[in-house]
Motif scaffolding. Structure first.
Motif, short mmCIF file in Angstrom:
data_model
loop_
_atom_site.label_atom_id
_atom_site.label_comp_id
_atom_site.label_asym_id
_atom_site.label_seq_id
_atom_site.Cartn_x
_atom_site.Cartn_y
_atom_site.Cartn_z
N PHE A 177 6.32 -5.77 4.39
CA PHE A 177 6.27 -7.23 4.15
C PHE A 177 7.67 -7.64 3.76
O PHE A 177 8.10 -7.37 2.65
CB PHE A 177 5.31 -7.56 3.02
CG PHE A 177 3.86 -7.37 3.37
CD1 PHE A 177 3.24 -8.19 4.29
CD2 PHE A 177 3.12 -6.37 2.76
CE1 PHE A 177 1.91 -8.02 4.61
CE2 PHE A 177 1.78 -6.20 3.07
CZ PHE A 177 1.18 -7.02 3.99
N GLY A 180 -2.37 -2.22 -5.86
CA GLY A 180 -1.15 -2.50 -5.10
C GLY A 180 -0.63 -1.31 -4.34
O GLY A 180 0.50 -1.32 -3.86
N GLY A 182 -1.70 -0.30 -1.51
CA GLY A 182 -1.72 -0.54 -0.06
C GLY A 182 -3.05 -0.26 0.62
O GLY A 182 -3.12 -0.19 1.84
N LYS A 183 -4.12 -0.15 -0.16
CA LYS A 183 -5.43 0.19 0.42
C LYS A 183 -5.96 -0.93 1.31
O LYS A 183 -6.37 -0.69 2.45
CB LYS A 183 -6.43 0.50 -0.71
CG LYS A 183 -5.95 1.58 -1.67
CD LYS A 183 -6.95 1.88 -2.77
CE LYS A 183 -7.24 0.72 -3.71
NZ LYS A 183 -6.07 0.29 -4.52
N THR A 184 -5.94 -2.15 0.78
CA THR A 184 -6.42 -3.27 1.57
C THR A 184 -5.53 -3.50 2.79
O THR A 184 -6.01 -3.77 3.89
CB THR A 184 -6.47 -4.54 0.70
OG1 THR A 184 -7.34 -4.30 -0.39
CG2 THR A 184 -6.95 -5.74 1.49
N THR A 185 -4.22 -3.33 2.58
CA THR A 185 -3.29 -3.49 3.70
C THR A 185 -3.60 -2.49 4.81
O THR A 185 -3.54 -2.82 5.99
CB THR A 185 -1.84 -3.29 3.20
OG1 THR A 185 -1.62 -4.16 2.09
CG2 THR A 185 -0.84 -3.59 4.28
N1 ATP Z 1 0.44 -10.81 2.84
C1 ATP Z 1 1.29 -10.13 2.02
N2 ATP Z 1 2.58 -10.51 1.91
C2 ATP Z 1 3.43 -9.84 1.12
N3 ATP Z 1 3.09 -8.75 0.40
C3 ATP Z 1 1.83 -8.32 0.46
C4 ATP Z 1 0.86 -8.98 1.28
N4 ATP Z 1 -0.33 -8.32 1.16
C5 ATP Z 1 -0.09 -7.31 0.33
N5 ATP Z 1 1.19 -7.29 -0.11
C6 ATP Z 1 1.79 -6.31 -1.00
O1 ATP Z 1 1.51 -5.04 -0.48
C7 ATP Z 1 1.17 -4.14 -1.53
C8 ATP Z 1 -0.19 -3.51 -1.27
O2 ATP Z 1 -1.21 -4.49 -1.43
P1 ATP Z 1 -2.75 -4.19 -1.20
O3 ATP Z 1 -3.48 -5.47 -1.34
O4 ATP Z 1 -2.90 -3.45 0.07
O5 ATP Z 1 -3.11 -3.24 -2.41
P2 ATP Z 1 -4.50 -2.59 -2.82
O6 ATP Z 1 -4.29 -1.14 -2.83
O7 ATP Z 1 -5.57 -3.12 -1.96
O8 ATP Z 1 -4.67 -3.11 -4.30
P3 ATP Z 1 -6.00 -3.48 -5.09
O9 ATP Z 1 -6.54 -2.21 -5.62
O10 ATP Z 1 -5.53 -4.38 -6.19
O11 ATP Z 1 -6.92 -4.16 -4.16
C9 ATP Z 1 1.22 -4.93 -2.83
O12 ATP Z 1 2.47 -4.66 -3.44
C10 ATP Z 1 1.17 -6.36 -2.38
O13 ATP Z 1 1.90 -7.18 -3.24
#
Ligand code: ATP
Ligand code: MG
Lengths: 262, 283
Positions: A16, A42, A44-47
């Motif tokens: 990103f 954060g 990156g799981k959802t990503t």
């Molecule tokens: N659309 C976006 N634009 C910029 N940065 C993003 C975006 N989506 C996610 N990020 C960043 O990417 C990283 C991973 O985010 P993600 O949502 O995948 O985490 P996660 O593992 O799902 O967290 P959680 O357990 O809180 O759900 C984070 O640092 C977040 O700030």
């Protein structure tokens, strides 16, 4: 059953702007398996789920579903193949009653093909199939809950509604983004058998969870993400014994709790 | 005779207003394409009639379907985008069309296409347009309550969930744009046979703006409301004909006034009052 994994993810990378959210993550899911994915907030799981299902475009890497390269397919085509997902931030149709929420996925080409909608072309059919699916996923049929507006449903039911939307498509694999979070202990206890039933029905599952104890009960294998990188992958015991994981989760009570439990 | 003509014009605006309401409040696409639809439908029907000799009652349906196809294709590129792009693009096309016709001197150029056949007689004209409005009014009301209508509303409220359900949002938006532009093209096709002339004024901004004002006045999202709005707005605007293009100011003032003071629209207001009186009578 073939040896070929149902889902294979190869070197998926996502940036990103300048931030590296995923760094060459690779893993696979076998037929009928439950793979748990854990990692701090954060990490990156959802990503990762968003990249696999094409809700966001990955920077590089490849995804294979049943051996077919789906890295360039649009999101609706991927769902149409039977690779479905839930949303961490739930996305019901708030202005519709719960059972009407399912009319929409039941209208999809896949549902028509797979017979998730067994109707004979009459208007009412999708409604009854919708209620059947809701009952399967734990909405009490004879109560008023399936008829309530989605905007008035508590979190527990909304999480189930997310799963129900996937089930309406007769999925082959569901990527679940934190279906246990925000639920009470008793709600989770009633959810676990549902997950086990889905597995018995032959559906493979990828489960992102922070509730490690419940996850370890159902998951066949677990993968750990930290700062967008895969730390380790293995059985629940192997993962918990790993030093790297302890460091990543350093200070987290949850891990200690699970360790004492294991 | 004069007021008969006004009723026909009311009907044509009513088609546009229903088409606007369908796109804006059930699919989430704010369309300023009224002028585009009228122009495409109008010119097509005029060409069909003058160049190929089709009678009006055959040229109109062909222009409706073919015009809707053309408009959908023209608007297709901006359907996957969210936000104001659809509104902007749908507004740009009619402006561009005018300049193209003027510059290339095609389709009769600034003079327009003359000698278009009229309807067989005045009564056919009158009843045909009224019938079409009723047909589309009830058709669209039916549509939004079908499962397909539910999907369209879902595209508006929650497009990500629709994608996750294995459905292309662009496809369903295109379906809705096709239905909407068919209504507009039908209106345009009728218009050229009423005026027996097809010209650049078919791409006039009035066709884009008045339906929106009518929808706001009548009650957005009610489908019937916009028709009601046209019944009020078009005759008034006819009375103001002497003021020419200044009428746009009049629409704008009404639009702003309604948005500021009674944003729900006549239809919704009426329904509420009706329910109140009903309860009152019971008591
Ligand atoms: N659309 C976006 N634009 C910029 N940065 C993003 C975006 N989506 C996610 N990020 C960043 O990417 C990283 C991973 O985010 P993600 O949502 O995948 O985490 P996660 O593992 O799902 O967290 P959680 O357990 O809180 O759900 C984070 O640092 C977040 O700030
Ligand atoms: Mg997340």
């Amino acid at each position: 059953m073939s040896d070929q994994p149902i889902l294979e993810v190869k070197d998926v990378t996502k940036t990103f702007g300048g931030i590296l959210a995923l760094n060459r993550v690779s893993f696979h899911v076998n037929e009928g398996e439950i793979l748990g994915i854990i990692g701090p907030n954060g990490s990156g799981k959802t990503t990762l789920i968003n990249c696999i299902t094409a809700f966001i475009k990955m920077t590089s890497g490849k995804v294979f579903f049943r051996g077919k390269d789906i890295s360039r397919k649009p999101a609706h085509k991927i769902a149409d193949m039977g690779l479905t997902r839930t949303f961490q931030i739930m996305r019901p149709y708030y202005s519709l009653p719960a059972y009407k929420n399912l009319v929409i996925p039941l209208f999809s080409p896949r549902a028509k093909r797979t017979g998730g909608w067994r109707g004979g072309g009459k208007l009412g059919d999708r409604n009854t199939v919708g209620i059947d699916i809701l009952e399967e996923i734990g909405f009490e049929r004879d109560s008023f809950v399936p008829y309530k507006m989605a905007s008035t449903l508590p979190t527990g039911y909304l999480k189930r509604l997310e799963l129900a939307r996937c089930l309406a498509l007769k999925p082959e694999i569901i990527l679940c983004d934190e279906v246990f979070s925000g639920l009470s202990m008793s709600e989770i206890a009633s959810m676990v058998p549902l997950i086990e039933r889905l597995q018995m029905d032959g559906i493979a599952l990828v489960m992102i969870e922070h509730r490690l104890r419940e996850l370890f009960r159902v998951a066949n294998r677990v993968m750990v993400l930290n700062f967008g990188e895969k730390l380790i992958e293995g059985t629940a015991d192997e993962v918990m014994a790993s030093k790297k994981v302890k460091e990543a989760y350093f200070g987290s009570e949850e891990v200690e709790e699970v360790m004492s439990y294991a | 005779m004069y007021w008969q003509r006004v009723i026909s014009i009311v009907c044509i605006y009513a088609l546009l207003a229903v088409s606007f309401d369908l796109l804006a409040h059930f699919v989430g696409l704010v369309s300023l394409g009224g002028a585009l639809f009228i122009g495409v439908g109008g010119y097509l029907s005029a060409i069909m009639n003058t160049s190929f000799g089709f009678p009006p009652l055959l040229a109109i349906p062909i222009a409706t379907i073919a015009g809707a196809g053309i408009c959908t294709l023209l608007l297709l590129p901006c359907l996957p985008l969210r936000g104001v792009y659809f509104a902007i693009v749908s507004l740009m096309y009619p402006l561009a069309m005018c300049r193209v016709i003027e510059a290339l001197d095609i389709l009769g150029g600034t003079d327009g296409i003359m000698g278009v056949d009229s309807f067989p007689n005045r009564w056919v004209e009158q009843y045909f347009v009224i019938l079409m409005v009723l047909l589309f009014l009830f058709g669209v009301r039916r549509l939004v309550n079908l499962d397909l209508g539910l999907v369209l509303r879902a595209v508006k409220d929650n497009d990500q969930a629709v994608r996750a359900s294995g459905m292309s949002i662009t496809f369903y938006k295109a379906v809705a744009v096709f239905i909407s532009s068919a209504m507009g093209c039908l209106g345009g096709a009728c218009l050229v046979h009423i005026y027996m002339w097809s010209g650049m004024s078919l791409f006039a901004l009035d066709f884009s703006i008045l339906p929106i004002a009518a929808t706001v006045i009548g009650g957005a999202g009610t489908i019937v409301g916009p028709v009601l709005g046209c019944l009020i707005l078009v005759p008034v605007s006819e009375l103001l004909r002497e003021f020419g293009t200044l009428r746009i100011v009049f629409y704008s003032v009404i639009l702003v006034a309604f948005i500021v003071f009674r944003s729900e629209g006549i239809m919704v207001y009426g329904q509420r009052k009706y329910h109140q009186i009903e309860r009152w009578v019971k008591v």
